[in-house]
Design a protein around this motif. Sequence first.
Motif, mmCIF file in Angstrom:
data_model
loop_
_atom_site.group_PDB
_atom_site.id
_atom_site.type_symbol
_atom_site.label_atom_id
_atom_site.label_comp_id
_atom_site.label_asym_id
_atom_site.label_seq_id
_atom_site.Cartn_x
_atom_site.Cartn_y
_atom_site.Cartn_z
ATOM 1 N N GLU A 197 -2.741 -7.118 4.801
ATOM 2 C CA GLU A 197 -3.700 -6.716 3.624
ATOM 3 C C GLU A 197 -5.130 -6.799 3.816
ATOM 4 O O GLU A 197 -5.766 -6.054 3.139
ATOM 5 C CB GLU A 197 -3.069 -7.763 2.409
ATOM 6 C CG GLU A 197 -1.885 -7.580 2.007
ATOM 7 C CD GLU A 197 -1.514 -8.857 0.924
ATOM 8 O OE1 GLU A 197 -2.318 -9.647 0.894
ATOM 9 O OE2 GLU A 197 -0.495 -8.617 0.218
ATOM 10 N N GLU A 198 -5.524 -7.654 4.879
ATOM 11 C CA GLU A 198 -7.023 -7.784 5.006
ATOM 12 C C GLU A 198 -7.725 -6.390 5.709
ATOM 13 O O GLU A 198 -8.889 -6.100 5.637
ATOM 14 C CB GLU A 198 -7.322 -8.663 5.983
ATOM 15 C CG GLU A 198 -6.926 -10.169 5.620
ATOM 16 C CD GLU A 198 -7.470 -11.264 6.514
ATOM 17 O OE1 GLU A 198 -8.237 -11.124 7.058
ATOM 18 O OE2 GLU A 198 -6.608 -12.414 6.831
ATOM 19 N N TYR A 200 -7.037 -3.640 3.891
ATOM 20 C CA TYR A 200 -6.917 -2.769 2.957
ATOM 21 C C TYR A 200 -7.787 -3.025 1.741
ATOM 22 O O TYR A 200 -7.909 -4.196 1.626
ATOM 23 C CB TYR A 200 -5.592 -2.493 2.313
ATOM 24 C CG TYR A 200 -4.404 -1.606 3.188
ATOM 25 C CD1 TYR A 200 -4.203 -0.319 3.115
ATOM 26 C CD2 TYR A 200 -3.907 -2.329 4.311
ATOM 27 C CE1 TYR A 200 -3.544 0.314 3.829
ATOM 28 C CE2 TYR A 200 -3.242 -1.449 5.036
ATOM 29 C CZ TYR A 200 -2.925 -0.152 4.844
ATOM 30 O OH TYR A 200 -1.990 0.382 5.707
ATOM 31 N N GLN A 201 -8.410 -2.017 1.292
ATOM 32 C CA GLN A 201 -9.239 -2.454 -0.191
ATOM 33 C C GLN A 201 -8.196 -2.530 -1.134
ATOM 34 O O GLN A 201 -7.071 -2.076 -1.180
ATOM 35 C CB GLN A 201 -10.069 -0.927 -0.304
ATOM 36 C CG GLN A 201 -11.007 -0.727 0.721
ATOM 37 C CD GLN A 201 -11.806 0.658 0.439
ATOM 38 O OE1 GLN A 201 -13.016 0.669 -0.049
ATOM 39 N NE2 GLN A 201 -11.311 1.936 0.748
ATOM 40 N N ASP A 202 -8.744 -3.409 -2.026
ATOM 41 C CA ASP A 202 -7.815 -3.877 -3.028
ATOM 42 C C ASP A 202 -7.088 -2.657 -3.941
ATOM 43 O O ASP A 202 -5.860 -2.832 -4.009
ATOM 44 C CB ASP A 202 -8.488 -4.818 -4.138
ATOM 45 C CG ASP A 202 -9.013 -6.244 -3.622
ATOM 46 O OD1 ASP A 202 -8.343 -6.579 -2.474
ATOM 47 O OD2 ASP A 202 -9.820 -6.759 -4.051
ATOM 48 N N ALA A 203 -7.943 -1.647 -4.002
ATOM 49 C CA ALA A 203 -7.230 -0.338 -4.763
ATOM 50 C C ALA A 203 -5.960 0.268 -3.961
ATOM 51 O O ALA A 203 -5.649 0.815 -4.719
ATOM 52 C CB ALA A 203 -8.492 0.394 -5.264
ATOM 53 N N ASP A 204 -6.121 0.121 -2.799
ATOM 54 C CA ASP A 204 -5.116 1.019 -1.950
ATOM 55 C C ASP A 204 -3.792 -0.037 -1.850
ATOM 56 O O ASP A 204 -2.763 0.399 -1.500
ATOM 57 C CB ASP A 204 -5.385 1.199 -0.831
ATOM 58 C CG ASP A 204 -6.683 2.131 -0.677
ATOM 59 O OD1 ASP A 204 -6.781 2.807 -1.727
ATOM 60 O OD2 ASP A 204 -7.591 2.139 0.020
ATOM 61 N N LEU A 205 -3.636 -1.332 -2.041
ATOM 62 C CA LEU A 205 -2.758 -2.250 -1.783
ATOM 63 C C LEU A 205 -1.310 -1.990 -2.773
ATOM 64 O O LEU A 205 -0.479 -2.108 -2.376
ATOM 65 C CB LEU A 205 -3.087 -3.740 -1.936
ATOM 66 C CG LEU A 205 -3.865 -4.308 -0.960
ATOM 67 C CD1 LEU A 205 -4.475 -5.871 -1.395
ATOM 68 C CD2 LEU A 205 -3.399 -4.617 0.430
ATOM 69 N N GLU A 206 -1.752 -1.661 -4.074
ATOM 70 C CA GLU A 206 -0.636 -1.191 -4.813
ATOM 71 C C GLU A 206 0.165 -0.080 -4.228
ATOM 72 O O GLU A 206 1.240 -0.010 -4.421
ATOM 73 C CB GLU A 206 -1.268 -0.717 -6.114
ATOM 74 C CG GLU A 206 -0.090 -0.642 -7.385
ATOM 75 C CD GLU A 206 -0.760 -0.248 -8.739
ATOM 76 O OE1 GLU A 206 0.040 -0.139 -9.401
ATOM 77 O OE2 GLU A 206 -1.997 -0.482 -8.862
ATOM 78 N N TYR A 209 2.386 -1.204 -1.413
ATOM 79 C CA TYR A 209 3.630 -2.161 -2.068
ATOM 80 C C TYR A 209 4.731 -1.439 -2.670
ATOM 81 O O TYR A 209 5.897 -1.486 -2.459
ATOM 82 C CB TYR A 209 3.018 -3.203 -2.665
ATOM 83 C CG TYR A 209 2.613 -4.462 -1.851
ATOM 84 C CD1 TYR A 209 3.733 -5.263 -1.146
ATOM 85 C CD2 TYR A 209 1.470 -4.835 -1.706
ATOM 86 C CE1 TYR A 209 3.173 -6.192 -0.364
ATOM 87 C CE2 TYR A 209 0.828 -5.947 -0.952
ATOM 88 C CZ TYR A 209 1.882 -6.832 -0.365
ATOM 89 O OH TYR A 209 1.484 -7.622 0.267
#
Length: 258
Positions: A197-198, A200-206, A209
């Motif tokens: 996860e580190e 990735y930007q937060d916006a791309d994590l969704e 997953y």
Amino acid sequence: MTEKGSPRADASALARSIADEVPHVLHVDDDRAFLELAETFLSRHGLIASTAESTTEARERLASSAVDCIVCDYDMPEENGVEFLESVRADRPNLPFVLFTGKGSEEVASEAISAGVTDYLQKETGTEQWRVLANRVENLVERRRSERLAEYSFRAMETAREGISLIDVDGRFVYVNRAYADFVGYDREDLVGRHWEELYQDADLEDVYDEVLPAVRQDGEWEGEHVYLRADGSTIPVDHALSYCEEGVLVCLIRAGG
């Protein structure tokens, strides 16, 4: 999809070529009649068998042909089987070597084990001994070939221009090659143990997953493009391929994206 000429395609071709090779066993014994009998039965069990009546002849065969396993008697005129084993181990430490002897004793077995023998088998009467010997040789060769493939695969990953990483079931990196570390701007030692996860930007994590990981679980692999977050905070587009191993380890390959 695996591209021709890629590390994955090359590794698959190498695995097939090694697995398809018929095991070649070199049998060393000073009893010509026994060698001829052994050659007949080992060939019937699907092995390529060549013979040598002395350790000098055996060394000549080793120098001129590819051998997957040596089967050798203990009592030999020039040197005993363990002495020959010791000389073989100096140049070929991983070549399977079976001491196949009528001289059964704890002393000989202990000496052979100390010298690095792969297996120890006592000669018997009857034809069953050939089936046992053939099975031992096949199992030893298969194990050594698996070790060779692991060695080749590791070397291929270390030198690949593609970034390659292995991620465990908890989502943490357990291996990254040099190219992968260079892509994301980390030292290899610093990246191992971190969660994917580190990168990735937060916006791309969704998206990862909800779309990517379910696709990998369902189809066994996934390919697409992502934007990675590098150690210094900059970003880099990558062509991204993921696949699962049976043990649940996620294999990740990346190369520079457009």
